[in-house]
Structure formats: structure tokens, C-alpha cells
Design a protein around this motif. Structure first.
Motif, PDB file in Angstrom:
ATOM      1  N   THR A 123       0.838  -1.192   0.000  1.00 55.78           N
ATOM      2  CA  THR A 123       0.000   0.000   0.000  1.00 55.78           C
ATOM      3  C   THR A 123       0.875   1.244   0.000  1.00 55.78           C
ATOM      4  OG1 THR A 123      -0.100   0.025   2.425  1.00 55.78           O
ATOM      5  CG2 THR A 123      -1.898  -1.098   1.266  1.00 55.78           C
ATOM      6  N   SER A 124       0.269   2.370  -0.326  1.00 52.55           N
ATOM      7  CA  SER A 124       0.941   3.663  -0.261  1.00 52.55           C
ATOM      8  C   SER A 124       0.101   4.622   0.571  1.00 52.55           C
ATOM      9  CB  SER A 124       1.138   4.250  -1.665  1.00 52.55           C
ATOM     10  OG  SER A 124       1.622   5.584  -1.595  1.00 52.55           O
ATOM     11  N   SER A 125       0.762   5.580   1.200  1.00 52.61           N
ATOM     12  CA  SER A 125       0.034   6.614   1.946  1.00 52.61           C
ATOM     13  C   SER A 125      -0.535   7.678   1.018  1.00 52.61           C
ATOM     14  CB  SER A 125       0.959   7.267   2.979  1.00 52.61           C
ATOM     15  OG  SER A 125       2.064   7.897   2.331  1.00 52.61           O
ATOM     16  N   GLN A 126      -0.207   7.577  -0.299  1.00 48.47           N
ATOM     17  CA  GLN A 126      -0.687   8.551  -1.281  1.00 48.47           C
ATOM     18  C   GLN A 126      -1.362   7.841  -2.456  1.00 48.47           C
ATOM     19  OE1 GLN A 126      -0.587  11.926  -1.005  1.00 48.47           O
ATOM     20  NE2 GLN A 126       0.349  11.706   1.014  1.00 48.47           N
ATOM     21  N   ALA A 127      -2.466   8.401  -2.927  1.00 44.46           N
ATOM     22  CA  ALA A 127      -3.201   7.817  -4.040  1.00 44.46           C
ATOM     23  C   ALA A 127      -2.419   7.890  -5.348  1.00 44.46           C
ATOM     24  CB  ALA A 127      -4.549   8.521  -4.201  1.00 44.46           C
ATOM     25  N   ALA A 128      -1.437   8.790  -5.436  1.00 40.39           N
ATOM     26  CA  ALA A 128      -0.678   8.977  -6.682  1.00 40.39           C
ATOM     27  C   ALA A 128       0.182   7.777  -7.043  1.00 40.39           C
ATOM     28  CB  ALA A 128       0.194  10.226  -6.583  1.00 40.39           C
ATOM     29  N   ASP A 129       0.469   6.897  -6.078  1.00 38.98           N
ATOM     30  CA  ASP A 129       1.252   5.693  -6.359  1.00 38.98           C
ATOM     31  C   ASP A 129       0.310   4.606  -6.865  1.00 38.98           C
ATOM     32  OD1 ASP A 129       3.853   6.641  -5.554  1.00 38.98           O
ATOM     33  OD2 ASP A 129       3.149   6.540  -3.493  1.00 38.98           O
ATOM     34  N   ALA A 130      -0.024   4.686  -8.148  1.00 40.83           N
ATOM     35  CA  ALA A 130      -0.995   3.781  -8.747  1.00 40.83           C
ATOM     36  C   ALA A 130      -0.732   3.652 -10.239  1.00 40.83           C
ATOM     37  CB  ALA A 130      -2.421   4.286  -8.496  1.00 40.83           C
ATOM     38  N   THR A 131      -1.391   2.702 -10.861  1.00 40.49           N
ATOM     39  CA  THR A 131      -1.172   2.407 -12.279  1.00 40.49           C
ATOM     40  C   THR A 131      -1.311   3.651 -13.149  1.00 40.49           C
ATOM     41  OG1 THR A 131      -2.012   0.178 -11.930  1.00 40.49           O
ATOM     42  CG2 THR A 131      -1.897   0.953 -14.193  1.00 40.49           C
ATOM     43  N   ALA A 132      -2.318   4.473 -12.888  1.00 35.81           N
ATOM     44  CA  ALA A 132      -2.536   5.678 -13.690  1.00 35.81           C
ATOM     45  C   ALA A 132      -2.076   6.941 -12.963  1.00 35.81           C
ATOM     46  CB  ALA A 132      -4.015   5.796 -14.057  1.00 35.81           C
ATOM     47  N   GLY A 133      -1.271   6.781 -11.901  1.00 40.03           N
ATOM     48  CA  GLY A 133      -0.861   7.930 -11.109  1.00 40.03           C
ATOM     49  C   GLY A 133       0.455   8.535 -11.559  1.00 40.03           C
ATOM     50  N   THR A 134       0.837   9.615 -10.909  1.00 39.43           N
ATOM     51  CA  THR A 134       2.092  10.294 -11.226  1.00 39.43           C
ATOM     52  C   THR A 134       3.249   9.788 -10.394  1.00 39.43           C
ATOM     53  OG1 THR A 134       1.568  12.037  -9.625  1.00 39.43           O
ATOM     54  CG2 THR A 134       0.889  12.402 -11.916  1.00 39.43           C
ATOM     55  N   GLY A 135       2.961   8.978  -9.376  1.00 40.88           N
ATOM     56  CA  GLY A 135       4.009   8.447  -8.516  1.00 40.88           C
ATOM     57  C   GLY A 135       4.516   7.109  -8.995  1.00 40.88           C
ATOM     58  N   MET A 136       4.753   6.199  -8.063  1.00 38.82           N
ATOM     59  CA  MET A 136       5.269   4.875  -8.416  1.00 38.82           C
ATOM     60  C   MET A 136       4.149   4.014  -8.999  1.00 38.82           C
ATOM     61  SD  MET A 136       7.359   2.128  -6.079  1.00 38.82           S
ATOM     62  CE  MET A 136       5.978   1.819  -4.978  1.00 38.82           C
ATOM     63  N   VAL A 137       4.393   3.434 -10.161  1.00 42.70           N
ATOM     64  CA  VAL A 137       3.413   2.576 -10.822  1.00 42.70           C
ATOM     65  C   VAL A 137       3.622   1.117 -10.434  1.00 42.70           C
ATOM     66  CG1 VAL A 137       2.572   1.752 -13.054  1.00 42.70           C
ATOM     67  CG2 VAL A 137       3.192   4.167 -12.757  1.00 42.70           C
ATOM     68  N   GLN A 138       4.876   0.664 -10.487  1.00 43.20           N
ATOM     69  CA  GLN A 138       5.215  -0.705 -10.113  1.00 43.20           C
ATOM     70  C   GLN A 138       6.270  -0.697  -9.022  1.00 43.20           C
ATOM     71  OE1 GLN A 138       6.178  -2.431 -14.081  1.00 43.20           O
ATOM     72  NE2 GLN A 138       4.954  -4.166 -13.403  1.00 43.20           N
ATOM     73  N   CYS A 139       6.092  -1.591  -8.058  1.00 39.28           N
ATOM     74  CA  CYS A 139       7.073  -1.772  -6.991  1.00 39.28           C
ATOM     75  C   CYS A 139       7.698  -3.149  -7.135  1.00 39.28           C
ATOM     76  CB  CYS A 139       6.403  -1.643  -5.629  1.00 39.28           C
ATOM     77  SG  CYS A 139       7.529  -1.808  -4.226  1.00 39.28           S
ATOM     78  N   TYR A 140       9.020  -3.214  -7.120  1.00 42.97           N
ATOM     79  CA  TYR A 140       9.715  -4.496  -7.217  1.00 42.97           C
ATOM     80  C   TYR A 140      10.032  -4.987  -5.810  1.00 42.97           C
ATOM     81  CZ  TYR A 140      12.474  -8.098  -9.525  1.00 42.97           C
ATOM     82  OH  TYR A 140      12.942  -9.301  -9.992  1.00 42.97           O
ATOM     83  N   LEU A 141       9.660  -6.212  -5.530  1.00 41.65           N
ATOM     84  CA  LEU A 141       9.820  -6.804  -4.198  1.00 41.65           C
ATOM     85  C   LEU A 141      10.766  -7.986  -4.281  1.00 41.65           C
ATOM     86  CD1 LEU A 141       7.007  -7.545  -1.628  1.00 41.65           C
ATOM     87  CD2 LEU A 141       8.569  -9.368  -2.306  1.00 41.65           C
ATOM     88  N   GLU A 142      11.787  -7.983  -3.441  1.00 41.36           N
ATOM     89  CA  GLU A 142      12.701  -9.116  -3.293  1.00 41.36           C
ATOM     90  C   GLU A 142      12.439  -9.761  -1.945  1.00 41.36           C
ATOM     91  OE1 GLU A 142      16.817  -8.406  -3.657  1.00 41.36           O
ATOM     92  OE2 GLU A 142      16.778  -8.093  -5.818  1.00 41.36           O
ATOM     93  N   GLY A 143      12.051 -11.049  -1.968  1.00 43.10           N
ATOM     94  CA  GLY A 143      11.739 -11.718  -0.723  1.00 43.10           C
ATOM     95  C   GLY A 143      12.287 -13.131  -0.662  1.00 43.10           C
ATOM     96  N   ILE A 144      11.781 -13.876   0.316  1.00 39.05           N
ATOM     97  CA  ILE A 144      12.226 -15.240   0.576  1.00 39.05           C
ATOM     98  C   ILE A 144      11.006 -16.142   0.601  1.00 39.05           C
ATOM     99  CG2 ILE A 144      13.376 -16.750   2.232  1.00 39.05           C
ATOM    100  CD1 ILE A 144      15.271 -14.742   0.987  1.00 39.05           C
ATOM    101  N   ASP A 145      11.092 -17.277  -0.119  1.00 38.50           N
ATOM    102  CA  ASP A 145       9.944 -18.186  -0.146  1.00 38.50           C
ATOM    103  C   ASP A 145       9.984 -19.174   1.014  1.00 38.50           C
ATOM    104  OD1 ASP A 145      11.739 -20.231  -0.763  1.00 38.50           O
ATOM    105  OD2 ASP A 145      11.111 -20.422  -2.850  1.00 38.50           O
TER     106      ASP A 145
END
Length: 255
Positions: free
Chosen positions: A64-86
Motif C-alpha cells: 500500500t501507499s500513503s498517497q493515491a498517486a502511487d498507482a497504475t494511472a498515477g504520477t508516482g510509483m506505478v510498479q514496486c519491485y519486491l525481493e523476498g524469501i519463499d
């Protein structure tokens, strides 16, 4: 290939002469808390629950983001890359399309998240709000985790990457910590930071403790076995204090 036993191993790694990579973990918090046992990070608001110590606890994560702009059609971050452990302790990664303050669920299940960063962005060129990774059952309000939720990673607004002082060593790898640096902006040494290692089925071990500005350079690197967890918790007696830490380690294939 065994871990190099010579002093100039960092040069050898850079030359591709060793099955290893150099990794740095940089964490900070601009408003420290007086509460003990909190992982050093941008919001410094979550306890170290060591979920990754038990690889049976794999779950879908939510971003999630604290701002609505971080979205597919927003001006902020569109995609977030996550590195994790399975669930087997192996590396696993994916790109997640953001939906602002509405949680987006990962495709894969994870036991830990090592880092996140801005993968693609809109016209703003960076994440507009604070980005959080929470568990599948955790709740958020306007994109911010509730007090009872667990945050597995946090990317502060405008940072473009997470800055949490924790790292899960993947399966088939060994980490060697050779340098830890801590700092604060307060005139007196009132920030306490402790580095811990948690190996599977063992109590946590204290790696180092720092009060204020300190540097720990280990001539013999500290070994962290596969499927183990490393983190730094921090607290201060003045809430206005900011603090940061840099952990430099070698991630080596095998032992």
C-alpha cells in the motif's frame, strides 16, 4: 568454492574471482522512538517478530501507499519491485502494480521481504507516498498499517527504495558481516542500536551494540548461516533524534 581466506577478498570479489557479491544495507529513521525492540527503519514503528525464522509461515504480502498517486494511472510509483524469501528459504521476486492506498496482493507467498524499490514510475519519477509491505491478514487505514499490523518493509516517500535494517540470508548462501557503522544527529549519545542474528531453532545472538556514532570493522567477518535473520533495533531517549546505520556484508554462495 570456500570463502576466501585472504585479506583482499573484496578486490577478488570485484574481479569475479570468488562466488560472492558485496551487499550494503542502509537504514535510517528521522524521528526515533523511545520504545525498545523496534527495527531501525524510516518509520521505526514495527517490532522484530522474526517471522522469517520459521519458514512454514509463508503468506501473501500486501503493498500500500500513503498517497493515491502511487498507482497504475498515477504520477508516482506505478510498479514496486519486491525481493523476498519463499517457504524454502530461497530468493523470490516480483513486480507489483500499485493501487494507491488500496492494498495490492502479491502473486507469490513469502516468509520475509529483504527489500523493495520503485520499478516504474509516472511523471513524478519517484514514489509519492510511504510504501508499506504488510502481511495478508494485516489491516491498513489510508494506506498506512494499523497499530496491530506487521510491516515487513517500508519505503519512505521520495526514497525510491526501502531502508530497513534487516536481512534474511537466502538458502544456499552464507553472509559475512565485515563492517557496521551507526550515527545520529543528537549532540549527546542517546541513541542505542543493537545488531542481532537469529539462526533457525536458536536464541537470538547479539552481534554488536552501539551508543551514538560508532564504527565496527571486523577483521574476521561475522558469519551468518543460510536461512538466518539479521536486524538492528534502535531506540532513543529524545524523540527528535534521527539515526542511521550501514551494514556491509559479503553474500557468498555455499559456506
Amino acid at each position: 568454492m570456500a570463502f576466501p581466506q585472504y585479506m583482499d577478498y573484496k578486490v577478488s570479489i570485484a574481479r569475479g574471482q570468488a562466488d560472492a557479491t558485496l551487499t550494503s544495507i542502509h537504514a535510517y529513521c528521522n524521528t526515533m522512538s523511545a520504545t525498545t525492540g523496534l527495527v531501525l527503519g524510516p518509520k521505526n514503528l514495527y517490532a522484530m517478530t522474526t517471522p522469517a525464522a520459521n519458514t512454514a509461515n509463508a503468506q501473501y504480502m500486501r503493498l500500500t501507499s500513503s498517497q493515491a498517486a502511487d498507482a497504475t494511472a498515477g504520477t508516482g510509483m506505478v510498479q514496486c519491485y519486491l525481493e523476498g524469501i519463499d517457504e524454502d528459504g530461497a530468493n523470490l521476486a516480483e513486480a507489483v502494480l500499485m493501487s494507491g492506498q488500496t492494498p495490492k496482493t502479491t502473486t507469490n507467498k513469502y516468509v520475509a521481504v529483504n527489500r523493495i524499490w520503485a520499478y516504474t514510475c509516472g511523471s513524478g519519477g519517484i514514489n509519492a507516498g510511504d510504501i508499506y509491505v504488510t502481511g495478508n491478514a494485516d489491516s491498513t487505514t489510508a494506506g498506512v498499517p494499523d497499530a496491530t499490523s506487521t510491516s515487513y518493509a517500508c519505503m519512505a516517500a521520495g526514497d525510491g527504495k526501502s531502508s530497513d535494517a534487516r536481512y534474511f540470508v537466502p538458502a544456499s548462501y552464507t553472509a559475512y558481516v565485515y563492517n557496521v557503522v551507526t550515527g545520529q544527529n543528537h549532540s549527546t549519545d542517546n541513541t542505542i542500536m543493537r545488531g542481532y542474528i537469529k539462526e533457525p531453532n536458536k536464541p537470538k545472538q547479539l552481534l554488536a551494540e552501539a551508543v551514538g556514532d560508532k564504527s565496527f570493522k571486523f577483521d574476521v567477518p561475522i558469519k551468518i548461516p543460510e536461512k538466518s535473520y539479521f536486524w538492528i533495533d534502535a531506540y532513543a531517549d529524545a524523540s527528535a533524534t534521527s539515526a542511521d546505520a550501514i551494514v556491509q556484508l559479503v553474500l557468498h554462495t555455499g559456506d
